[in-house]
Design an enzyme around this catalytic site. Structure first.
Site, PDB file in Angstrom:
ATOM      1  N   ASP A 173     -13.040   6.663   8.455  1.00 35.51           N
ATOM      2  CA  ASP A 173     -12.630   6.239   7.108  1.00 35.51           C
ATOM      3  C   ASP A 173     -12.979   4.768   6.883  1.00 35.51           C
ATOM      4  O   ASP A 173     -12.153   3.985   6.420  1.00 35.51           O
ATOM      5  CB  ASP A 173     -11.131   6.476   6.902  1.00 35.51           C
ATOM      6  CG  ASP A 173     -10.743   6.483   5.421  1.00 35.51           C
ATOM      7  OD1 ASP A 173     -11.643   6.643   4.570  1.00 35.51           O
ATOM      8  OD2 ASP A 173      -9.547   6.334   5.113  1.00 35.51           O
ATOM      9  N   GLY A 195       0.461   5.734   0.107  1.00 35.90           N
ATOM     10  CA  GLY A 195      -0.408   6.873   0.297  1.00 35.90           C
ATOM     11  C   GLY A 195       0.388   8.159   0.335  1.00 35.90           C
ATOM     12  O   GLY A 195       1.593   8.176   0.088  1.00 35.90           O
ATOM     13  N   HIS A 196      -0.305   9.239   0.695  1.00 34.59           N
ATOM     14  CA  HIS A 196       0.326  10.570   0.692  1.00 34.59           C
ATOM     15  C   HIS A 196       1.440  10.663   1.719  1.00 34.59           C
ATOM     16  O   HIS A 196       2.471  11.296   1.482  1.00 34.59           O
ATOM     17  CB  HIS A 196      -0.740  11.631   0.974  1.00 34.59           C
ATOM     18  CG  HIS A 196      -0.191  13.018   1.077  1.00 34.59           C
ATOM     19  ND1 HIS A 196       0.348  13.681  -0.008  1.00 34.59           N
ATOM     20  CD2 HIS A 196      -0.077  13.861   2.132  1.00 34.59           C
ATOM     21  CE1 HIS A 196       0.769  14.879   0.377  1.00 34.59           C
ATOM     22  NE2 HIS A 196       0.520  15.019   1.667  1.00 34.59           N
ATOM     23  N   PHE A 197       1.264  10.025   2.889  1.00 35.16           N
ATOM     24  CA  PHE A 197       2.230  10.178   3.975  1.00 35.16           C
ATOM     25  C   PHE A 197       3.298   9.088   3.992  1.00 35.16           C
ATOM     26  O   PHE A 197       4.288   9.197   4.708  1.00 35.16           O
ATOM     27  CB  PHE A 197       1.512  10.179   5.325  1.00 35.16           C
ATOM     28  CG  PHE A 197       0.674  11.405   5.549  1.00 35.16           C
ATOM     29  CD1 PHE A 197       1.188  12.661   5.305  1.00 35.16           C
ATOM     30  CD2 PHE A 197      -0.624  11.302   6.001  1.00 35.16           C
ATOM     31  CE1 PHE A 197       0.430  13.809   5.512  1.00 35.16           C
ATOM     32  CE2 PHE A 197      -1.401  12.426   6.216  1.00 35.16           C
ATOM     33  CZ  PHE A 197      -0.873  13.685   5.962  1.00 35.16           C
ATOM     34  N   GLU A 207       4.005   4.511   3.156  1.00 33.74           N
ATOM     35  CA  GLU A 207       3.606   3.255   2.548  1.00 33.74           C
ATOM     36  C   GLU A 207       3.474   2.156   3.591  1.00 33.74           C
ATOM     37  O   GLU A 207       3.906   2.313   4.741  1.00 33.74           O
ATOM     38  CB  GLU A 207       4.616   2.834   1.479  1.00 33.74           C
ATOM     39  CG  GLU A 207       6.009   2.548   2.015  1.00 33.74           C
ATOM     40  CD  GLU A 207       7.023   2.263   0.911  1.00 33.74           C
ATOM     41  OE1 GLU A 207       6.795   2.715  -0.233  1.00 33.74           O
ATOM     42  OE2 GLU A 207       8.036   1.608   1.199  1.00 33.74           O
ATOM     43  N   VAL A 208       2.858   1.045   3.174  1.00 36.60           N
ATOM     44  CA  VAL A 208       2.718  -0.132   4.023  1.00 36.60           C
ATOM     45  C   VAL A 208       3.457  -1.284   3.353  1.00 36.60           C
ATOM     46  O   VAL A 208       3.259  -1.551   2.159  1.00 36.60           O
ATOM     47  CB  VAL A 208       1.242  -0.511   4.240  1.00 36.60           C
ATOM     48  CG1 VAL A 208       1.148  -1.752   5.129  1.00 36.60           C
ATOM     49  CG2 VAL A 208       0.471   0.650   4.869  1.00 36.60           C
ATOM     50  N   GLY A 211       0.822  -1.205   0.000  1.00 31.80           N
ATOM     51  CA  GLY A 211       0.000   0.000   0.000  1.00 31.80           C
ATOM     52  C   GLY A 211       0.852   1.248   0.000  1.00 31.80           C
ATOM     53  O   GLY A 211       1.926   1.272   0.606  1.00 31.80           O
ATOM     54  N   LYS A 264       3.750  -0.017   8.659  1.00 34.82           N
ATOM     55  CA  LYS A 264       3.348   1.268   8.095  1.00 34.82           C
ATOM     56  C   LYS A 264       4.466   2.266   8.345  1.00 34.82           C
ATOM     57  O   LYS A 264       4.894   2.454   9.490  1.00 34.82           O
ATOM     58  CB  LYS A 264       2.047   1.745   8.735  1.00 34.82           C
ATOM     59  CG  LYS A 264       1.446   2.984   8.073  1.00 34.82           C
ATOM     60  CD  LYS A 264       0.054   3.255   8.619  1.00 34.82           C
ATOM     61  CE  LYS A 264      -0.651   4.354   7.855  1.00 34.82           C
ATOM     62  NZ  LYS A 264      -2.045   4.554   8.343  1.00 34.82           N
TER      63      LYS A 264
END
Length: 367
Positions: A208, A93-95, A97-98, A91, A113
């Site tokens: 979310d 994202g903006h901040f 990854e995973v 995964g 994360k």
């Protein structure tokens, strides 16, 4: 009159309880200093002092020299990125990854994360990180992904969590051509009801809820994940925040209103926003798409705000029972009228669900 003081031994016992976060048997708030918190504070102070300019001061230079060996030893003993090897990225994202990682010494597999500090320096973003860490660390719920380790280095924050090999509900939907049978949807929606309620019982709202954040563990049951948008409920069981949170298709109208309210406005909302998202997920499971989606995000938001007119149920695509439609309608309505845990627990749609033993029941994923 001289102040009555506790004995030294009594005060030392309380200090130890504070450090191990067991004061009065309750979960403590984030401001109580833990062992890891003290080490992080020491490392930050040491790194700040350990540069050529600061060491010009003889007292700072003496501090750096005195604690150099201790800091080296503590950093060696502390969990760090060198303890893990990356298997794959699952995964982004903006901040950050995973990743799926393996602990080098034991071979244990985790999900890690990784958040970039440069992107999470605002006070609000740091709060989100703390909420996510605290929920996973303090929860004893079988529905919430467990946190094993949390640590940081100069550039990143790390959360090492249990890994769920079943993937996420989004992939499960994709594997089933984006639609589930009503029985399958009922099973996973019931588990999601219990998962959401477990977050609310801790005093948080997730904000979310969506298929990407519903994971499937090795036994085929769900685990809720990604608490990066979660918020702690205030004394009135509400959240006061204008920060953009959530994912467009799943955001409740009251959250949109809070995000778009003016500087002087004080729009609040509560746990009801998670039950709205549950309604969106239910619709998506049964009809193969979300109800308010549009190619343009602003149009999606407009559909959500005007949900009384825009909510439609296709009658020629798939057979869905009236009880399922009523469930979705009960969730996708004004927050003051929206169904919550108490109504869902006794709802006719879930009449065959054994709520107390659902995690021991046969699940659809492992047929």
């Amino acid at each position: 009159m001289e102040e009555q003081r506790e004995s030294i031994s009594s005060r030392l016992i309380k200090l130890n309880q504070l450090f191990f976060e067991r004061l009065k048997g309750n979960v403590t708030n984030r401001h109580i200093i833990s062992r890891d918190g003290l080490m992080d504070a020491l490392f930050a102070l040491y790194d700040e002092c350990n540069n050529e300019y600061m060491r010009k001061d003889k007292h700072i230079a003496a501090f750096v020299d005195k604690f150099r060996n201790a800091v080296i030893e503590l950093r060696h003993l502390q969990v760090n990125i060198g303890d893990f090897e990356t298997k794959k990225i699952i995964g982004q994202g903006h901040f950050g990854e995973v990743q799926v990682v393996r602990e080098r010494c034991t071979g244990d597999v985790y999900a890690m994360k990784i958040l970039r500090k440069s992107d999470t320096l605002s006070q609000q973003s740091v709060a989100f990180y703390e909420e996510e860490r605290d929920i996973m660390a303090k929860s004893s719920s079988p529905w919430i992904t467990k946190l094993h380790y949390a640590f940081q280095d100069r550039l990143h924050l790390y959360l090492v969590m249990e890994f769920h090999p079943g993937g996420d509900m989004l992939s499960f939907l994709d594997h089933n051509d984006d639609q589930l049978s009503e029985d399958t949807a009922r099973f996973y929606l019931a588990e999601l009801v219990l998962a959401i309620q477990s977050v609310h019982n801790m005093g948080y709202v997730h904000r979310d809820i969506k298929p990407d954040n519903i994971l499937i563990d090795r036994t085929g049951h769900i685990k809720l994940a990604d608490f990066g948008s979660a918020a702690k409920l205030g004394a009135q069981k509400t959240v006061l925040s204008k920060m953009p949170v959530g994912t467009p298709d799943y955001i409740a109208p009251e959250v949109l209103m809070a995000m778009n309210s003016g500087p002087a406005a004080s729009s609040t909302y509560g746990v009801e926003c998670d039950w709205w998202s549950l309604g969106i997920v239910a619709y998506e499971m049964l009809f193969g798409h979300t109800p308010f989606n549009d190619e343009k995000v602003l149009a999606t938001y407009n559909n959500i705000m005007n949900f009384k007119k825009s909510l439609k149920f296709p009658n020629d695509e798939v057979e869905v029972s009236q009880s399922a439609v009523d469930l979705i309608k009960g969730l996708l309505q004004e927050s003051t009228e929206r169904w919550g845990y108490e109504q869902l627990y006794v709802n006719i749609f879930f009449i065959d669900i054994d709520w107390d033993n659902i995690r021991q029941s046969k699940n659809c994923f492992r047929k």
